[in-house]
Design a protein around this motif. Structure first.
Motif, mmCIF file in Angstrom:
data_model
loop_
_atom_site.group_PDB
_atom_site.id
_atom_site.type_symbol
_atom_site.label_atom_id
_atom_site.label_comp_id
_atom_site.label_asym_id
_atom_site.label_seq_id
_atom_site.Cartn_x
_atom_site.Cartn_y
_atom_site.Cartn_z
ATOM 1 N N UNK A 1 7.375 -14.785 -21.492
ATOM 2 C CA UNK A 1 7.465 -14.754 -20.196
ATOM 3 C C UNK A 1 6.176 -14.328 -19.323
ATOM 4 N N UNK A 2 5.234 -13.497 -20.016
ATOM 5 C CA UNK A 2 3.985 -13.645 -19.462
ATOM 6 C C UNK A 2 3.216 -14.921 -19.394
ATOM 7 N N UNK A 3 3.295 -15.377 -20.531
ATOM 8 C CA UNK A 3 2.676 -16.748 -20.368
ATOM 9 C C UNK A 3 2.822 -17.688 -19.546
ATOM 10 N N UNK A 4 4.246 -17.908 -19.323
ATOM 11 C CA UNK A 4 4.898 -18.595 -18.377
ATOM 12 C C UNK A 4 4.536 -18.532 -16.940
ATOM 13 N N UNK A 5 4.412 -17.055 -16.692
ATOM 14 C CA UNK A 5 4.297 -16.735 -15.328
ATOM 15 C C UNK A 5 2.971 -16.613 -15.074
ATOM 16 N N UNK A 6 1.813 -16.428 -15.992
ATOM 17 C CA UNK A 6 0.269 -16.495 -15.426
ATOM 18 C C UNK A 6 0.045 -17.796 -15.680
ATOM 19 N N UNK A 7 0.447 -18.854 -15.978
ATOM 20 C CA UNK A 7 -0.036 -20.291 -16.230
ATOM 21 C C UNK A 7 -0.723 -20.695 -14.930
ATOM 22 N N UNK A 8 -0.334 -20.366 -13.549
ATOM 23 C CA UNK A 8 -0.951 -20.934 -12.468
ATOM 24 C C UNK A 8 -2.102 -19.977 -11.870
ATOM 25 N N UNK A 9 -2.547 -19.150 -12.767
ATOM 26 C CA UNK A 9 -3.374 -18.189 -12.065
ATOM 27 C C UNK A 9 -4.628 -18.203 -13.161
ATOM 28 N N UNK A 10 -5.939 -18.290 -12.495
ATOM 29 C CA UNK A 10 -7.419 -18.103 -13.107
ATOM 30 C C UNK A 10 -7.402 -16.814 -13.909
ATOM 31 N N UNK A 11 -7.918 -16.763 -15.282
ATOM 32 C CA UNK A 11 -7.803 -15.804 -16.140
ATOM 33 C C UNK A 11 -8.740 -14.733 -15.602
ATOM 34 N N UNK A 12 -9.862 -15.131 -14.741
ATOM 35 C CA UNK A 12 -10.586 -14.115 -14.255
ATOM 36 C C UNK A 12 -9.897 -12.985 -13.319
ATOM 37 N N UNK A 13 -8.589 -13.614 -12.847
ATOM 38 C CA UNK A 13 -7.745 -12.982 -11.642
ATOM 39 C C UNK A 13 -6.494 -12.084 -12.467
ATOM 40 N N UNK A 14 -6.754 -12.054 -13.700
ATOM 41 C CA UNK A 14 -5.608 -11.245 -14.639
ATOM 42 C C UNK A 14 -6.253 -10.144 -15.020
ATOM 43 N N UNK A 15 -5.614 -8.658 -14.623
ATOM 44 C CA UNK A 15 -6.093 -7.654 -14.683
ATOM 45 C C UNK A 15 -5.302 -6.813 -15.819
ATOM 46 N N UNK A 16 -5.706 -5.705 -16.300
ATOM 47 C CA UNK A 16 -4.949 -4.706 -17.102
ATOM 48 C C UNK A 16 -5.410 -3.268 -17.019
ATOM 49 N N UNK A 17 -4.293 -2.604 -16.712
ATOM 50 C CA UNK A 17 -4.487 -1.229 -16.403
ATOM 51 C C UNK A 17 -3.473 -0.200 -17.258
ATOM 52 N N UNK A 18 -3.869 0.386 -18.454
ATOM 53 C CA UNK A 18 -2.792 1.094 -19.247
ATOM 54 C C UNK A 18 -3.375 2.455 -19.355
ATOM 55 N N UNK A 19 -2.230 3.243 -19.571
ATOM 56 C CA UNK A 19 -2.315 4.779 -19.840
ATOM 57 C C UNK A 19 -2.236 5.338 -21.419
#
Length: 402
Positions: A94-112
């Motif tokens: 689901x993630x890969x399908x959704x992010x396909x249209x975005x630049x990888x430099x615009x994909x962020x991660x914030x975890x706790x």
């Protein structure tokens, strides 16, 4: 609200939850989660291998984790990371399908997290302190920042990636950070959430504070005597696009009353809840369910109910703590409880039961969930997370934009 608060509100509109996953003692599927939370049966596990000569009820995830870590992640390898990737793989397509249209430099991660890979180094440290100085201990796997870095490398994303570690508010704060990144146009998509795993350090630490329950914990209960520790991995993909369930707001405060005890009057907790309501442009009576922080320690429960009274006043919001079912999942608590709240909104059929024991007479004026069947639709839910040092946060999720 101050002018600064109003300006921040305008910069932080709601964001959509595009997909999510939650693994804990409740199970690995939403069906298991709903069944566990709407029935009184115990979901905790009695273990004897964490504290010497003591058995403890813990919220153990007792299903399989992935066995193979990609070669380029070996330096980060730990049960914590395997837990994270096990959860991630459940929504990875689901993630890969959704992010396909975005630049990888615009994909962020914030975890706790609060434990990272500590558990994997504990046997080595024990041997080292017993005199085996030939042992080499890799600190990288237990660094707090390693979780987000490893997940970023796993996904091959190139945007911002960092870990928040503020004890029990860690993963709830990841939601607030993710919302800010999106609305500040620093990312198009943010993966947020939290992962924490059982380890001897945390159980012995809480035992030294005399904060562990001798039985299954009873939040707000007449005979409550402390917490159970649990573990969880819960992840959410956020973006500005509308989704069936939205993260409306996050309200944060820092009361800094004591290093481990909350403000006895719940001032910081009330401030966080009210701030979340203000930022979502909601009145307290519009909240259809409140997931309490509800640790089952005498001080925490007493102050939280005082804060609820202050914020909700005569509105007896249906509320419960789910920690008697998951254990206190520390840095992942905010995320797994957020996942519970979002499933309530998706299903519109049930609410999580509060524990079935007697409620403290001083706290029994609230509307604790005793019947899991949802009587009327819920539009908005709130989830509380209050941490050591007075780090407080309340999240509001909704099926509707205000």
């Amino acid at each position: 609200m101050t002018k600064l608060d109003e300006a921040i509100d305008r910069l932080n509109p709601a964001v959509g939850i595009q997909c999510s996953v939650g693994l804990s003692a409740l199970g690995k599927t939403t069906v298991e989660l709903r069944q566990s939370l709407s029935q009184p049966e115990n979901t905790l596990t009695l273990k004897s291998d964490f504290i010497p000569e003591q058995k403890q009820w813990v919220g153990l995830y007792n299903q399989a984790l992935i066995e193979d870590i990609p070669a380029h992640l070996k330096a980060f390898d730990s049960r914590n990371l395997r837990f994270a990737i096990t959860a991630l793989q459940m929504i990875e397509q689901d993630i890969q399908t959704y992010i396909a249209k975005f630049d990888k430099k615009r994909l962020a991660i914030v975890l706790g997290t609060s434990t990272s890979g500590i558990a994997d180094n504990e046997p080595l440290l024990k041997a080292y302190f017993k005199g085996d100085t030939s042992i080499e201990i890799d600190q990288k796997k237990q660094e707090m920042g390693s979780l987000a870095k490893a997940v970023q490398q796993y996904l091959a994303w190139e945007g911002l990636a960092y870990t928040i570690s503020t004890a029990c508010s860690s993963s709830a704060k990841a939601f607030a950070a993710g919302q800010r990144l999106l609305n500040a146009d620093l990312a198009d998509v943010v993966l947020v959430g939290g992962v924490d795993t059982l380890c001897k350090l945390t159980l012995n630490g809480f035992n030294s504070l005399e904060s562990l329950s001798h039985t299954i914990c009873q939040p707000c209960g007449q005979h409550r005597d402390g917490i159970n520790i649990g573990e969880a991995a819960s992840l959410f993909l956020l973006s500005k696009e509308i989704a069936p369930v939205m993260l409306l707001s996050a309200g944060e405060s820092m009361d800094a009353w004591h290093i481990s005890a909350p403000h006895p009057e719940g001032l910081g907790a009330a401030q966080a809840m009210q701030s979340a309501l203000d930022r979502a442009d909601l009145e307290a009576q519009e909240i259809g369910y409140l997931n309490l922080h509800g640790t089952a320690t005498p001080q925490n429960d007493a102050m939280e109910i005082k804060a609820v009274r202050h914020v909700f006043k005569e509105h007896l919001v249906p509320l419960s703590s789910t920690k008697h079912k998951t254990g206190h999942c520390l840095g992942a608590a905010g995320a797994i409880e957020a996942f519970i709240c979002t499933q309530v909104l998706h299903d519109q059929a049930w609410l999580p039961l509060h524990h079935q024991g007697h409620i403290d007479a001083a706290l029994d004026d609230q509307n604790y969930v005793e019947d899991a069947v949802l009587k009327q639709p819920v539009k908005y839910v709130m989830s509380n997370s209050f941490a050591f040092g007075g780090s407080n946060i309340s999240l509001i999720f909704g099926t509707h934009l205000k």
